[in-house]
Design an enzyme around this catalytic site. Sequence first.
Site, mmCIF file in Angstrom:
data_model
loop_
_atom_site.group_PDB
_atom_site.id
_atom_site.type_symbol
_atom_site.label_atom_id
_atom_site.label_comp_id
_atom_site.label_asym_id
_atom_site.label_seq_id
_atom_site.Cartn_x
_atom_site.Cartn_y
_atom_site.Cartn_z
ATOM 1 N N ASP A 68 0.810 -1.217 0.000
ATOM 2 C CA ASP A 68 0.000 0.000 0.000
ATOM 3 C C ASP A 68 0.845 1.269 0.000
ATOM 4 O O ASP A 68 0.375 2.329 0.395
ATOM 5 C CB ASP A 68 -0.953 0.008 1.190
ATOM 6 C CG ASP A 68 -0.237 -0.166 2.525
ATOM 7 O OD1 ASP A 68 1.002 -0.265 2.521
ATOM 8 O OD2 ASP A 68 -0.920 -0.206 3.562
ATOM 9 N N LYS A 94 5.262 6.679 18.177
ATOM 10 C CA LYS A 94 4.800 7.999 17.766
ATOM 11 C C LYS A 94 5.067 9.019 18.874
ATOM 12 O O LYS A 94 4.620 8.848 20.002
ATOM 13 C CB LYS A 94 3.305 7.947 17.451
ATOM 14 C CG LYS A 94 2.966 7.040 16.282
ATOM 15 C CD LYS A 94 1.469 6.919 16.084
ATOM 16 C CE LYS A 94 1.140 5.952 14.954
ATOM 17 N NZ LYS A 94 -0.317 5.766 14.775
ATOM 18 N N ASP A 134 1.657 6.876 1.553
ATOM 19 C CA ASP A 134 0.906 5.748 2.100
ATOM 20 C C ASP A 134 -0.524 5.862 1.604
ATOM 21 O O ASP A 134 -1.222 6.840 1.897
ATOM 22 C CB ASP A 134 0.974 5.803 3.630
ATOM 23 C CG ASP A 134 0.196 4.682 4.308
ATOM 24 O OD1 ASP A 134 -0.580 3.989 3.628
ATOM 25 O OD2 ASP A 134 0.357 4.513 5.527
#
Length: 360
Positions: A111, A162, A223
């Site tokens: 992807d 993150k 993405d």
Amino acid sequence: MTEAILLVGGKGTRLRPLTVHTPKPMVPAAGVPFLTHQLARARAAGVEHIVLATSYLAEVFEPYFGDGSALGLHLEYVTEEEPLGTGGAIRNVASRLHSAPDDPVLIFNGDILTGLDIEALVDTHRTAGADVSLHLTKVADPRAFGLVPTDETGRVTAFLEKPQTPEEIVTDQINAGAYVFNRSVIDTIPTGRPVSVERETFPGLLADGAHLQGMVDSTYWLDLGTPHAFVRGSADLVLGRAPSPAVPGRCGDRLVLDTADVAPDAKLTGGTAIGPRARVGAGARIDGSTVLEGAVVEPGARVHDSLIGVGARIGARTVLEGAVIGDGAVIGADNELLDGIRVWCGAQIPEASVRFSSDQ
């Protein structure tokens, strides 16, 4: 290097309704299934043997691509019985590889649209003597990504979740989803259970003293996990901003497949792609959008940054802005669907009944 693993097993939940009937890598981008672009770029970089790690709607891939000979490739397919995660999927197909223990194996996600120099990544891997090499890219806002800092030689020093505060943003480098593994490293991934290569395999290898090398390549990278990103990626392929030898035509403002029917005064701009047997009526305006096979855009409709599914119909004078219309849906005339709205497969909206937006 002559072989690779392509991870194409995800359900594409964030892309629904596009992925209700079609696995994410098979949704058309710039006129062909997105996977075609990845396979063609791998072949252009010298890859000859690719094993596809499939799961969701696995039965769709082989009937379309067969043994890969039409693309100059040897393709094999391995289907997960239960979801295994990225690392588990890699390990699950290892028996189909022909490489020797020290040979490099390319691994990439199904992807990601990228202009990565694949040969340069392999060269970096060999030159550094790495166990695993990662394609890294720089992003303006890395808060939504895991960070991958490296030292002055490019060697990976950590894998950071993150970041939550400005102080935690120690680099703008992120994992871009393409790797080179030594064949022997693949055999160290546990079998029979889900494994995340990002959260388990890479941090574990680093803790064990393995050499993980990063290569920053800041060419095109996207993405395609959301409908907005997928539409943008398709348009960028048509416009030539994203490189692919598989675009079925010349790059430019529009791509119209041979069996499509577009009215002479319809205006197609911004990398719009019109699929086979689709029809676009008189005076329609379509910008930066994808119209899939057999869909109909009736006269006077306005479509911007949207995706219209297989066999769907958009009524006369209807306006779509950032919309995703599922396969077979029918949108009546004189509606306005704005701001990321998604219409499910087969849904029907009567004429002049909706002026609706959504922040999905």
